[in-house]
Design a protein around this motif. Structure first.
Motif, PDB file in Angstrom:
ATOM      1  N   ARG A 181     -65.800  84.688 -56.549  1.00  0.00           N
ATOM      2  CA  ARG A 181     -65.572  83.390 -55.549  1.00  0.00           C
ATOM      3  C   ARG A 181     -64.933  82.429 -56.058  1.00  0.00           C
ATOM      4  O   ARG A 181     -63.645  81.919 -55.431  1.00  0.00           O
ATOM      5  CB  ARG A 181     -67.126  82.722 -55.919  1.00  0.00           C
ATOM      6  CG  ARG A 181     -67.305  81.323 -55.252  1.00  0.00           C
ATOM      7  CD  ARG A 181     -68.111  80.777 -56.113  1.00  0.00           C
ATOM      8  NE  ARG A 181     -69.033  80.332 -57.776  1.00  0.00           N
ATOM      9  CZ  ARG A 181     -69.182  80.073 -57.761  1.00  0.00           C
ATOM     10  NH1 ARG A 181     -70.702  79.465 -56.954  1.00  0.00           N
ATOM     11  NH2 ARG A 181     -69.723  79.709 -59.538  1.00  0.00           N
ATOM     12  N   HIS A 209     -56.939  78.934 -41.633  1.00  0.00           N
ATOM     13  CA  HIS A 209     -55.853  80.704 -40.465  1.00  0.00           C
ATOM     14  C   HIS A 209     -55.803  80.249 -39.226  1.00  0.00           C
ATOM     15  O   HIS A 209     -55.353  80.907 -38.377  1.00  0.00           O
ATOM     16  CB  HIS A 209     -57.290  82.024 -40.423  1.00  0.00           C
ATOM     17  CG  HIS A 209     -56.140  82.967 -39.576  1.00  0.00           C
ATOM     18  ND1 HIS A 209     -57.019  83.181 -38.959  1.00  0.00           N
ATOM     19  CD2 HIS A 209     -55.806  83.548 -39.988  1.00  0.00           C
ATOM     20  CE1 HIS A 209     -56.492  84.558 -38.127  1.00  0.00           C
ATOM     21  NE2 HIS A 209     -55.531  84.368 -39.332  1.00  0.00           N
ATOM     22  N   PRO A 211     -72.209  85.805 -52.083  1.00  0.00           N
ATOM     23  CA  PRO A 211     -71.099  84.433 -51.581  1.00  0.00           C
ATOM     24  C   PRO A 211     -70.892  84.441 -53.432  1.00  0.00           C
ATOM     25  O   PRO A 211     -69.368  83.717 -53.346  1.00  0.00           O
ATOM     26  CB  PRO A 211     -71.771  83.504 -50.911  1.00  0.00           C
ATOM     27  CG  PRO A 211     -73.500  83.322 -51.555  1.00  0.00           C
ATOM     28  CD  PRO A 211     -74.314  84.567 -51.708  1.00  0.00           C
ATOM     29  N   THR A 261     -65.132  87.739 -34.782  1.00  0.00           N
ATOM     30  CA  THR A 261     -66.825  87.853 -35.497  1.00  0.00           C
ATOM     31  C   THR A 261     -66.546  88.920 -36.433  1.00  0.00           C
ATOM     32  O   THR A 261     -67.149  89.247 -37.738  1.00  0.00           O
ATOM     33  CB  THR A 261     -67.253  88.444 -34.357  1.00  0.00           C
ATOM     34  OG1 THR A 261     -67.182  89.466 -34.162  1.00  0.00           O
ATOM     35  CG2 THR A 261     -68.032  87.310 -33.634  1.00  0.00           C
ATOM     36  N   ASP A 304     -60.471  78.117 -44.571  1.00  0.00           N
ATOM     37  CA  ASP A 304     -61.437  78.746 -44.420  1.00  0.00           C
ATOM     38  C   ASP A 304     -60.817  79.386 -42.260  1.00  0.00           C
ATOM     39  O   ASP A 304     -60.002  79.426 -41.802  1.00  0.00           O
ATOM     40  CB  ASP A 304     -62.293  77.413 -43.863  1.00  0.00           C
ATOM     41  CG  ASP A 304     -61.521  76.041 -43.420  1.00  0.00           C
ATOM     42  OD1 ASP A 304     -60.367  76.261 -42.867  1.00  0.00           O
ATOM     43  OD2 ASP A 304     -62.136  75.097 -44.289  1.00  0.00           O
ATOM     44  N   GLU A 305     -61.558  79.051 -41.512  1.00  0.00           N
ATOM     45  CA  GLU A 305     -61.172  79.693 -40.049  1.00  0.00           C
ATOM     46  C   GLU A 305     -60.043  78.740 -39.652  1.00  0.00           C
ATOM     47  O   GLU A 305     -59.409  79.033 -39.172  1.00  0.00           O
ATOM     48  CB  GLU A 305     -62.770  79.479 -38.935  1.00  0.00           C
ATOM     49  CG  GLU A 305     -63.230  80.999 -39.438  1.00  0.00           C
ATOM     50  CD  GLU A 305     -63.019  82.601 -38.796  1.00  0.00           C
ATOM     51  OE1 GLU A 305     -61.883  82.435 -38.026  1.00  0.00           O
ATOM     52  OE2 GLU A 305     -63.768  83.320 -39.574  1.00  0.00           O
ATOM     53  N   GLY A 333     -71.914  84.078 -37.597  1.00  0.00           N
ATOM     54  CA  GLY A 333     -71.828  82.591 -38.437  1.00  0.00           C
ATOM     55  C   GLY A 333     -71.432  82.926 -40.188  1.00  0.00           C
ATOM     56  O   GLY A 333     -71.546  81.958 -40.718  1.00  0.00           O
ATOM     57  N   MET A 334     -71.401  83.940 -40.033  1.00  0.00           N
ATOM     58  CA  MET A 334     -70.253  84.386 -41.812  1.00  0.00           C
ATOM     59  C   MET A 334     -69.281  83.613 -41.074  1.00  0.00           C
ATOM     60  O   MET A 334     -68.322  83.778 -40.999  1.00  0.00           O
ATOM     61  CB  MET A 334     -70.617  85.748 -41.261  1.00  0.00           C
ATOM     62  CG  MET A 334     -70.308  85.979 -43.195  1.00  0.00           C
ATOM     63  SD  MET A 334     -70.847  85.951 -44.453  1.00  0.00           S
ATOM     64  CE  MET A 334     -73.028  86.805 -43.979  1.00  0.00           C
ATOM     65  N   ALA A 335     -69.050  83.247 -43.192  1.00  0.00           N
ATOM     66  CA  ALA A 335     -67.750  82.714 -43.386  1.00  0.00           C
ATOM     67  C   ALA A 335     -66.616  84.100 -43.141  1.00  0.00           C
ATOM     68  O   ALA A 335     -66.578  84.193 -44.507  1.00  0.00           O
ATOM     69  CB  ALA A 335     -67.376  81.842 -44.580  1.00  0.00           C
ATOM     70  N   ARG A 336     -66.204  84.339 -41.964  1.00  0.00           N
ATOM     71  CA  ARG A 336     -65.480  85.860 -42.472  1.00  0.00           C
ATOM     72  C   ARG A 336     -64.008  85.177 -42.829  1.00  0.00           C
ATOM     73  O   ARG A 336     -63.574  86.115 -43.727  1.00  0.00           O
ATOM     74  CB  ARG A 336     -64.643  85.439 -40.261  1.00  0.00           C
ATOM     75  CG  ARG A 336     -64.697  86.822 -40.820  1.00  0.00           C
ATOM     76  CD  ARG A 336     -63.630  87.452 -38.537  1.00  0.00           C
ATOM     77  NE  ARG A 336     -62.876  86.167 -38.304  1.00  0.00           N
ATOM     78  CZ  ARG A 336     -62.517  86.827 -37.582  1.00  0.00           C
ATOM     79  NH1 ARG A 336     -62.224  87.691 -37.332  1.00  0.00           N
ATOM     80  NH2 ARG A 336     -62.045  85.570 -37.046  1.00  0.00           N
ATOM     81  N   LEU A 337     -63.068  84.134 -43.010  1.00  0.00           N
ATOM     82  CA  LEU A 337     -62.317  84.527 -44.077  1.00  0.00           C
ATOM     83  C   LEU A 337     -62.666  84.512 -45.679  1.00  0.00           C
ATOM     84  O   LEU A 337     -62.304  85.198 -46.238  1.00  0.00           O
ATOM     85  CB  LEU A 337     -61.867  82.634 -43.581  1.00  0.00           C
ATOM     86  CG  LEU A 337     -60.533  83.458 -42.986  1.00  0.00           C
ATOM     87  CD1 LEU A 337     -58.941  83.589 -42.999  1.00  0.00           C
ATOM     88  CD2 LEU A 337     -61.159  83.467 -41.039  1.00  0.00           C
ATOM     89  N   GLY A 338     -63.799  83.762 -46.283  1.00  0.00           N
ATOM     90  CA  GLY A 338     -63.898  83.983 -47.057  1.00  0.00           C
ATOM     91  C   GLY A 338     -64.173  85.540 -47.665  1.00  0.00           C
ATOM     92  O   GLY A 338     -63.723  85.636 -48.688  1.00  0.00           O
TER      93      GLY A 338
END
Length: 378
Positions: A264, A196, A260, A226, A192-193, A136-141
């Motif tokens: 930022r 991408h 986060p 992930t 965000d995902e 659930g982590m915002a990977r692209l961030g």
């Protein structure tokens, strides 16, 4: 990868003709066939005289050291039986790209046809670290916010001061060569995902790529959905350096995941400054300095490293890799592989050796240090 921030390490290395010290052009296919049989963790891709090995997903750096020592030693011994030597470095001090044979096998044929000379010229080796993020982590961030730290990882890893049998004047030339590849260098900032995914969808539907692995950014979302792949570093001659850089990368990913607000407010200026710092890392390695937004003077790499190590100290303790992280200080104290290569080259020329002979002395050290058999300096 199930453990918290589990990681895999992939190391690239050149295969040399042990007698000539040049990149091997014979016996390679026989060696690779045996290597795949005896070491399932080993594989290869676009060029023949390059082998790579990958650990399984791990949570412990002690286990990573044991596995990588076994792979380096075992693959090195198998190579020696066939008159070859394994050598980890970002570029080959002697090899000429025009004489290196591209691999022609199956799916790689299409890639080479697409890349043409660019693919043939990319005779480089890198270090890749895959790090899993919590579900659930915002990977692209995290990927976006990690980018300002990438020049430090590059500076610590520099092992490519030579190219095409010439001293380049850079400590890390590998990225200069690799940047000829499409979809390379720093990635853009993605929202965000989904953003991408739109990018990849356009490439895949148009036939520009048929494999997500053909996006060669220095940091990228891994195809597993992930994890992140960090690909900024030169292949490290010393195993200690590999572990230090992997530990620092893992700690940074954890720090960014739990905070986060760190990095930022990214802007186009941030991206451009990161690119400038990547160049400074290539040019000067650990002896350079980095630009920082809001400051008028560049800061030495040593000072930046100290600040970053302090930043991730809690993460190192939580992940049990404080000892490996501390090895990064040792890189700055005794120099990178590039520093040692240049010292050997200068010393050999001072003894009256020719340029070729001096480069061969560098290759000998690289091969011995890769296997952990080089004499210890006091």
């Amino acid at each position: 990868m199930h453990a918290e921030f589990a990681f895999c390490i992939e190391e690239d290395a050149f295969l040399n003709d042990a007698a000539k010290r040049d990149a091997a052009r014979s016996r390679v296919r026989d060696f690779l066939a045996h290597c795949r049989r005896d070491f399932p963790a080993a594989h290869h891709d676009l060029i023949e005289p390059r082998v790579m090995w990958t650990t399984p997903p791990l949570a412990d750096f002690g286990e990573a050291r044991r596995r990588l020592e076994a792979l380096r030693g075992g693959i090195g011994a198998l190579a020696a039986e066939r008159g070859l030597a394994v050598m980890a470095a970002g570029t080959h001090p002697i090899a000429l790209w025009s004489r290196v044979r591209p691999r022609q096998q199956g799916a790689q044929d299409r890639v080479q046809r697409d890349l043409q000379m660019v693919g043939h010229r990319t005779v480089v080796c890198g270090l890749s670290v895959r790090i899993a993020l919590p579900e659930g982590m915002a990977r692209l961030g995290v990927m976006n916010r990690l980018q300002p730290f990438l020049p430090l990882l590059l500076a610590l890893s520099t092992s490519s001061p030579f190219w095409q049998a010439q001293r380049t004047g850079l400590m890390g030339y590998r990225l200069a060569a690799a940047r000829e590849m499409p979809r390379s260098g720093l990635p853009p900032y993605f929202a965000d995902e989904a953003d991408h995914a739109r990018y990849l969808d356009v490439l895949m539907r148009a036939g520009a790529i048929d494999d997500l692995a053909h996006v060669w950014w220095v940091v990228r979302p891994a195809p597993d959905g992930t994890s992140l792949d960090l690909r900024i570093a030169d292949s490290c001659t010393r195993l200690d350096d590999t572990l230090a850089i992997a530990a620092l990368a893992r700690c940074l990913v954890r720090r960014l995941a739990r905070d986060p607000d760190l990095n930022r407010d990214l802007t186009g200026a941030t991206h451009a400054i990161t690119a400038e710092n990547c160049w400074r890392a290539q040019r000067y390695g650990i002896h350079g300095s980095f630009l920082t937004e809001g400051e008028t003077a560049a800061r030495p790499v040593k000072a930046v490293l100290a600040e970053v190590l302090s930043l991730v100290a809690e993460d190192a303790a939580a992940l049990g890799c404080a000892a490996e992280l501390d090895l990064a200080r040792w890189i700055v104290a005794r120099g990178t592989s590039a520093d040692r290569q240049l010292a050997l080259y200068t010393e050999a020329q001072g003894r009256g050796l020719s340029q070729r002979e001096a480069l061969m002395a560098v290759v000998d050290w690289l091969a011995a240090e890769t296997m952990g058999t080089a004499p210890t300096r006091h």
